[in-house]
Scaffold this motif. Structure first.
Motif, short mmCIF file in Angstrom:
data_model
loop_
_atom_site.label_atom_id
_atom_site.label_comp_id
_atom_site.label_asym_id
_atom_site.label_seq_id
_atom_site.Cartn_x
_atom_site.Cartn_y
_atom_site.Cartn_z
N MET A 1 0.85 -1.16 0.00
CA MET A 1 0.00 0.00 0.00
C MET A 1 0.90 1.22 0.00
N ARG A 2 0.46 2.22 -0.72
CA ARG A 2 1.23 3.45 -0.83
C ARG A 2 0.31 4.62 -0.53
N ALA A 3 0.84 5.65 0.14
CA ALA A 3 0.07 6.86 0.43
C ALA A 3 0.54 7.98 -0.49
N MET A 4 -0.40 8.81 -0.90
CA MET A 4 -0.09 9.90 -1.81
C MET A 4 -1.09 11.04 -1.56
N THR A 5 -0.61 12.27 -1.61
CA THR A 5 -1.53 13.39 -1.44
C THR A 5 -2.40 13.52 -2.69
N ILE A 6 -3.52 14.16 -2.52
CA ILE A 6 -4.41 14.37 -3.67
C ILE A 6 -3.69 15.19 -4.74
N TYR A 7 -2.90 16.16 -4.34
CA TYR A 7 -2.17 16.98 -5.31
C TYR A 7 -1.21 16.10 -6.12
N GLU A 8 -0.47 15.21 -5.44
CA GLU A 8 0.43 14.29 -6.16
C GLU A 8 -0.34 13.39 -7.11
N ALA A 9 -1.47 12.87 -6.64
CA ALA A 9 -2.26 11.98 -7.47
C ALA A 9 -2.78 12.69 -8.70
N LYS A 10 -3.20 13.95 -8.52
CA LYS A 10 -3.71 14.73 -9.66
C LYS A 10 -2.58 14.99 -10.65
N THR A 11 -1.41 15.30 -10.12
CA THR A 11 -0.27 15.61 -10.98
C THR A 11 0.25 14.37 -11.70
N HIS A 12 0.21 13.23 -11.03
CA HIS A 12 0.78 11.99 -11.58
C HIS A 12 -0.28 10.90 -11.69
N LEU A 13 -1.43 11.22 -12.26
CA LEU A 13 -2.53 10.26 -12.36
C LEU A 13 -2.11 8.99 -13.09
N SER A 14 -1.33 9.13 -14.15
CA SER A 14 -0.92 7.93 -14.89
C SER A 14 -0.08 7.00 -14.02
N ARG A 15 0.70 7.54 -13.10
CA ARG A 15 1.49 6.72 -12.19
C ARG A 15 0.56 5.98 -11.21
N VAL A 16 -0.47 6.67 -10.72
CA VAL A 16 -1.43 6.04 -9.80
C VAL A 16 -2.14 4.88 -10.51
N VAL A 17 -2.53 5.10 -11.75
CA VAL A 17 -3.20 4.04 -12.53
C VAL A 17 -2.24 2.88 -12.78
N ALA A 18 -0.99 3.19 -13.10
CA ALA A 18 0.00 2.13 -13.33
C ALA A 18 0.21 1.30 -12.06
N LEU A 19 0.24 1.95 -10.90
CA LEU A 19 0.37 1.22 -9.64
C LEU A 19 -0.82 0.28 -9.44
N ALA A 20 -2.02 0.77 -9.74
CA ALA A 20 -3.21 -0.06 -9.61
C ALA A 20 -3.14 -1.26 -10.56
N GLU A 21 -2.68 -1.04 -11.77
CA GLU A 21 -2.54 -2.14 -12.73
C GLU A 21 -1.56 -3.19 -12.23
N GLU A 22 -0.55 -2.77 -11.48
CA GLU A 22 0.43 -3.70 -10.92
C GLU A 22 -0.09 -4.41 -9.68
#
Length: 77
Positions: A1-22
């Protein structure tokens, strides 16, 4: 599990999606408090098709016949 601020998630949405795919769950935080989770989707189940086992089993001709002794055991005769 990884924690991320909403600002980080908004800025790096593709990274958040890639993590979910993994298979990694990401917790989104606001002011240090968890507010949401981004989780991988469960795999889709294959569509069921009725009759898949048709012809692969059998039932004996005398399946539902009972002897006098069995009837006495069941019904106390």
């Amino acid at each position: 599990m990884r924690a991320m601020t909403i600002y980080e998630a908004k800025t790096h949405l593709s990274r958040v999606v890639a993590l979910a795919e993994e298979g990694t769950e990401t917790v989104l935080t606001r002011h240090g408090k968890p507010v949401a989770r981004v989780v991988p989707l469960a795999p889709q189940r294959a569509e069921r098709k009725p009759g898949a086992f048709e012809g692969k089993g059998w039932i004996a001709d005398d399946f539902d016949e009972m002897t006098d002794a069995e009837l006495a055991d069941w019904y106390g005769e």
